[in-house]
Design an enzyme around this catalytic site. Structure first.
Site, PDB file in Angstrom:
ATOM      1  N   LEU A 148       0.872  -1.173   0.000  1.00 39.10           N
ATOM      2  CA  LEU A 148       0.000   0.000   0.000  1.00 39.10           C
ATOM      3  C   LEU A 148       0.907   1.220   0.000  1.00 39.10           C
ATOM      4  O   LEU A 148       1.769   1.370   0.872  1.00 39.10           O
ATOM      5  CB  LEU A 148      -0.893  -0.014   1.246  1.00 39.10           C
ATOM      6  CG  LEU A 148      -2.162   0.846   1.250  1.00 39.10           C
ATOM      7  CD1 LEU A 148      -3.043   0.528   0.048  1.00 39.10           C
ATOM      8  CD2 LEU A 148      -2.943   0.640   2.539  1.00 39.10           C
ATOM      9  N   ASP A 149       0.745   2.092  -1.002  1.00 38.12           N
ATOM     10  CA  ASP A 149       1.612   3.259  -1.143  1.00 38.12           C
ATOM     11  C   ASP A 149       1.626   4.116   0.122  1.00 38.12           C
ATOM     12  O   ASP A 149       0.616   4.194   0.829  1.00 38.12           O
ATOM     13  CB  ASP A 149       1.144   4.134  -2.312  1.00 38.12           C
ATOM     14  CG  ASP A 149       1.391   3.487  -3.667  1.00 38.12           C
ATOM     15  OD1 ASP A 149       2.170   2.522  -3.726  1.00 38.12           O
ATOM     16  OD2 ASP A 149       0.788   3.952  -4.652  1.00 38.12           O
ATOM     17  N   PRO A 150       2.746   4.781   0.408  1.00 40.56           N
ATOM     18  CA  PRO A 150       2.811   5.688   1.565  1.00 40.56           C
ATOM     19  C   PRO A 150       1.705   6.746   1.569  1.00 40.56           C
ATOM     20  O   PRO A 150       1.216   7.133   2.627  1.00 40.56           O
ATOM     21  CB  PRO A 150       4.195   6.336   1.428  1.00 40.56           C
ATOM     22  CG  PRO A 150       5.010   5.301   0.733  1.00 40.56           C
ATOM     23  CD  PRO A 150       4.072   4.665  -0.254  1.00 40.56           C
ATOM     24  N   LEU A 151       1.280   7.196   0.376  1.00 43.99           N
ATOM     25  CA  LEU A 151       0.243   8.219   0.290  1.00 43.99           C
ATOM     26  C   LEU A 151      -1.166   7.637   0.353  1.00 43.99           C
ATOM     27  O   LEU A 151      -2.146   8.362   0.228  1.00 43.99           O
ATOM     28  CB  LEU A 151       0.400   9.039  -0.990  1.00 43.99           C
ATOM     29  CG  LEU A 151       1.668   9.914  -1.067  1.00 43.99           C
ATOM     30  CD1 LEU A 151       1.702  10.688  -2.367  1.00 43.99           C
ATOM     31  CD2 LEU A 151       1.742  10.869   0.115  1.00 43.99           C
ATOM     32  N   ALA A 152      -1.262   6.319   0.544  1.00 44.60           N
ATOM     33  CA  ALA A 152      -2.561   5.663   0.698  1.00 44.60           C
ATOM     34  C   ALA A 152      -2.744   5.237   2.151  1.00 44.60           C
ATOM     35  O   ALA A 152      -1.770   5.038   2.887  1.00 44.60           O
ATOM     36  CB  ALA A 152      -2.647   4.445  -0.214  1.00 44.60           C
TER      37      ALA A 152
END
Length: 323
Positions: A49-53
């Protein structure tokens, strides 16, 4: 007793998946549960899961790590907001703006275009992604200024719809009228997708189909395989484990990751054979409920023995569990 199972973390913004795994390891270590040497528990995540998610990040502990591959293949559900008018090099808020447009779509236009992106589709992954190209991560090549060709990939969008209650454009009264007639600066959608789907690419393509450009301004995973936000815990709750909280209050059993397949309880002798890597004859399984394909082999009314597969009357071990 060693913990084997899943901690479902509601991953906060700006925390990477690897960092989240590290946080679980740290808490297990502080609680005296991680072990050392050959007895050290393995910890892994079931899908980056992306850091911005934010949202559902299944973290496997112990024998549950043997199921991480299945989690990567699982269907996932996301909520995401498309900000219209600008496209960025990363297709999210982190990248530099690469294209702009003054056009803003209406709600009716958004709803009309969504069927084009439902079902089997092809999409071009973002250049800033973890895909490997000639052995190197695409985002490393992009950051180095190397031009790479991102090839089309087939994915499936099982469901795609507007979340009116999450849209900042909604009004307390006259919502439908206002959104039908006024251009939107952003819209929030929910999507149920197959493995390999890039929401950032989906947002880009939806915006372009609406004769504008856009990028993801919010991304939240609400479900990954069988795991949802209902059983997810915050980082603060996770940190309580390291301070002495009972891990069983937060740990889901290993078999929770296999709720999409049947289970069958073996006799002690059958369980022993599977643990030794041997096969079973279907006819020897008394009470066999017409199993076919993958199933969870258990003993003592539910204790996991193996992820097994029945093929042509023979039961074989796919992944054995050493509980």
């Amino acid at each position: 007793m060693k913990p084997h199972g899943w901690i479902i973390l509601d991953k906060p913004l700006e925390l990477g998946s690897t960092q989240a795994v590290g946080a679980v390891k740290r808490n297990l270590r502080e609680a005296g549960l991680l072990g050392k040497g050959k007895d050290k528990l393995k910890v892994g995540h079931g899908g980056t899961l992306d850091p911005l998610a934010t949202g559902v990040l299944p973290i496997a502990i112990g024998e549950a790590t043997k199921l991480c591959g299945r989690m990567l293949d699982a269907t996932k559900i996301y909520e995401f907001t498309i900000g219209f008018g600008t496209e960025t090099e990363t297709l999210d808020v982190e990248g530099a703006v690469t294209e702009t447009s003054d056009h803003r779509p209406t709600l009716a236009e958004v709803e009309a275009v969504l069927p084009q992106f439902t079902g089997p589709i092809e999409q071009i992954p973002p250049k800033y992604s973890a895909l490997k190209i000639d052995g190197k991560r695409a985002y490393d090549l992009a950051r180095a200024g190397v031009e790479v060709e991102m090839k089309l990939r087939a994915v499936t969008i099982y469901g795609l719809s507007v979340l009116l209650e999450r849209s900042r454009e909604t009004l307390s009264q006259g919502v439908s009228t206002a959104l039908e007639t006024n251009g939107l600066s952003e819209i929030t959608l929910t999507a149920t997708v197959s493995k390999g789907t890039y929401i950032r690419s989906l947002a880009r393509d939806i915006a372009r189909a609406l004769n504008t450009v856009g990028h993801v301004t919010m991304l939240r995973r609400t479900k990954a395989g069988p795991f949802s936000l209902k059983r997810a815990i915050s980082l603060d709750k996770l940190n309580e484990i390291g301070k002495g909280a009972d891990i069983t209050d937060y740990l889901l059993p290993l078999e929770a990751g296999l709720d999409d397949i049947p289970a069958f309880d073996l006799t002690p002798d059958q369980a022993k054979l599977l643990r030794q890597g041997m096969t079973l004859d279907e006819r020897e399984m008394i009470g066999n409920p017409a199993l076919n394909g993958l199933f969870l082999a258990t003993e003592n009314q539910g204790s996991p023995v193996a992820l097994a597969e029945l093929v042509d009357g023979t039961v074989k071990v796919v992944r054995g569990f050493n509980m």
